[in-house]
Structure formats: structure tokens, C-alpha cells
Design a protein around this motif. Sequence first.
Motif, PDB file in Angstrom:
ATOM      1  N   ARG A 126      -3.567 -10.081 -12.017  1.00 25.79           N
ATOM      2  CA  ARG A 126      -3.694  -8.633 -11.876  1.00 25.79           C
ATOM      3  C   ARG A 126      -4.159  -8.269 -10.469  1.00 25.79           C
ATOM      4  O   ARG A 126      -3.634  -7.340  -9.852  1.00 25.79           O
ATOM      5  N   VAL A 127      -5.141  -9.019  -9.953  1.00 20.35           N
ATOM      6  CA  VAL A 127      -5.636  -8.765  -8.594  1.00 20.35           C
ATOM      7  C   VAL A 127      -4.528  -8.989  -7.579  1.00 20.35           C
ATOM      8  O   VAL A 127      -4.355  -8.212  -6.633  1.00 20.35           O
ATOM      9  N   ARG A 128      -3.737 -10.036  -7.780  1.00 23.53           N
ATOM     10  CA  ARG A 128      -2.633 -10.304  -6.856  1.00 23.53           C
ATOM     11  C   ARG A 128      -1.581  -9.206  -6.915  1.00 23.53           C
ATOM     12  O   ARG A 128      -1.040  -8.784  -5.890  1.00 23.53           O
ATOM     13  N   ALA A 129      -1.278  -8.707  -8.125  1.00 19.91           N
ATOM     14  CA  ALA A 129      -0.303  -7.621  -8.260  1.00 19.91           C
ATOM     15  C   ALA A 129      -0.807  -6.359  -7.567  1.00 19.91           C
ATOM     16  O   ALA A 129      -0.035  -5.656  -6.895  1.00 19.91           O
ATOM     17  N   ILE A 130      -2.100  -6.068  -7.708  1.00 20.97           N
ATOM     18  CA  ILE A 130      -2.676  -4.894  -7.029  1.00 20.97           C
ATOM     19  C   ILE A 130      -2.613  -5.085  -5.520  1.00 20.97           C
ATOM     20  O   ILE A 130      -2.302  -4.143  -4.772  1.00 20.97           O
ATOM     21  N   GLY A 131      -2.885  -6.292  -5.036  1.00 14.02           N
ATOM     22  CA  GLY A 131      -2.792  -6.574  -3.601  1.00 14.02           C
ATOM     23  C   GLY A 131      -1.374  -6.411  -3.077  1.00 14.02           C
ATOM     24  O   GLY A 131      -1.162  -5.863  -1.995  1.00 14.02           O
ATOM     25  N   ASP A 132      -0.386  -6.872  -3.858  1.00 14.40           N
ATOM     26  CA  ASP A 132       1.015  -6.698  -3.455  1.00 14.40           C
ATOM     27  C   ASP A 132       1.377  -5.220  -3.383  1.00 14.40           C
ATOM     28  O   ASP A 132       2.048  -4.771  -2.441  1.00 14.40           O
ATOM     29  N   GLU A 133       0.913  -4.455  -4.367  1.00 16.75           N
ATOM     30  CA  GLU A 133       1.198  -3.014  -4.373  1.00 16.75           C
ATOM     31  C   GLU A 133       0.528  -2.341  -3.176  1.00 16.75           C
ATOM     32  O   GLU A 133       1.122  -1.476  -2.529  1.00 16.75           O
ATOM     33  N   GLN A 134      -0.696  -2.745  -2.859  1.00 17.96           N
ATOM     34  CA  GLN A 134      -1.397  -2.176  -1.710  1.00 17.96           C
ATOM     35  C   GLN A 134      -0.661  -2.504  -0.410  1.00 17.96           C
ATOM     36  O   GLN A 134      -0.532  -1.650   0.469  1.00 17.96           O
ATOM     37  N   ARG A 135      -0.171  -3.735  -0.276  1.00 14.64           N
ATOM     38  CA  ARG A 135       0.590  -4.094   0.929  1.00 14.64           C
ATOM     39  C   ARG A 135       1.856  -3.258   1.049  1.00 14.64           C
ATOM     40  O   ARG A 135       2.241  -2.847   2.148  1.00 14.64           O
ATOM     41  N   LYS A 136       2.527  -3.000  -0.086  1.00 13.45           N
ATOM     42  CA  LYS A 136       3.728  -2.164  -0.044  1.00 13.45           C
ATOM     43  C   LYS A 136       3.390  -0.750   0.421  1.00 13.45           C
ATOM     44  O   LYS A 136       4.097  -0.165   1.250  1.00 13.45           O
ATOM     45  N   VAL A 137       2.297  -0.195  -0.104  1.00 12.97           N
ATOM     46  CA  VAL A 137       1.891   1.160   0.284  1.00 12.97           C
ATOM     47  C   VAL A 137       1.520   1.198   1.758  1.00 12.97           C
ATOM     48  O   VAL A 137       1.887   2.141   2.473  1.00 12.97           O
ATOM     49  N   GLU A 138       0.822   0.172   2.240  1.00 12.75           N
ATOM     50  CA  GLU A 138       0.451   0.127   3.655  1.00 12.75           C
ATOM     51  C   GLU A 138       1.680   0.018   4.546  1.00 12.75           C
ATOM     52  O   GLU A 138       1.737   0.649   5.608  1.00 12.75           O
ATOM     53  N   SER A 139       2.676  -0.745   4.129  1.00  9.68           N
ATOM     54  CA  SER A 139       3.894  -0.850   4.945  1.00  9.68           C
ATOM     55  C   SER A 139       4.648   0.478   4.941  1.00  9.68           C
ATOM     56  O   SER A 139       5.190   0.891   5.968  1.00  9.68           O
ATOM     57  N   GLU A 140       4.665   1.172   3.799  1.00  7.26           N
ATOM     58  CA  GLU A 140       5.291   2.499   3.758  1.00  7.26           C
ATOM     59  C   GLU A 140       4.545   3.466   4.661  1.00  7.26           C
ATOM     60  O   GLU A 140       5.170   4.286   5.350  1.00  7.26           O
TER      61      GLU A 140
END
Length: 128
Positions: free
Chosen positions: A41-55
Motif C-alpha cells: 500500500r505504501v509503495r502504491a501511494i508512493g507511485d501515485e505521488q510520483r505520478k502527480v509530481e511528474s504531472e
Amino acid sequence: MKPRQRNRYRNSLGLPAITGILIVVASLAFVGLGIVVSKNRVRAIGDEQRKVESEMRLLNAEILALNNKIETLLTRDRVQPRLTAAGTLLRPITKHSLLVLKTLPAQPAAAAAAVSSPSIAQTNANHP
């Protein structure tokens, strides 16, 4: 003749011991499963955060590009012919058309307070 030996049940663990061992193993399995699920779950949240930061980086780059485009489109050389063609009757600003105001002498703060306080005192005296 010797009496025949019977096969004896040699397992020294009883039912309570086996039940206890199964409970410990099951609880350790659940704890391990919980840790794995939590890390996923923590890794999925981190992946989502990286996507938002790249956007966000892409949007910031797009905003900068649009601001640069606006600045190039709003230069004086480009805007003035458009305004003239629209009939806005704009004239270029010259040094002779500017108004220059004289600076006022600075009044002391005490004099300004003295002037304003009698009027306040008079209005308070007139209204009991």
C-alpha cells in the motif's frame, strides 16, 4: 516366551500443544501478510505521488511556456498595431505628455494629531 510388545503411540505432543503451535504459526502468518499488504500500500501511494509530481512538473513547464508566449505576443511592437487597427486612438507616450507632481512638505505627526483631536473633543462635548 516373551510377551509381544505392542506398538505404542510415541508422539509426545498432545492436542493442546499442537493447537498452540498452530495458533502461533497462524498468527505469524497473519502478521507477515499484514506487513506485506502494508508495504504494498505504501509503495502504491508512493507511485501515485510520483505520478502527480511528474504531472505537476509538466504543468509548470507548460505554464512557463505559455507565459513566455504571452510575453512575446504582448510586446509593444505587436500590440500597438493591433490597437491602432481596432481604432482605440492611442498615442505614444512622450516625455512632454507626462505630468510631474511636486512633493508635498512632510507634516509632523504631532501637528496632525493636534489638528484632529480638538474636532473629536468638540463632537464629544456636543453629544452627552
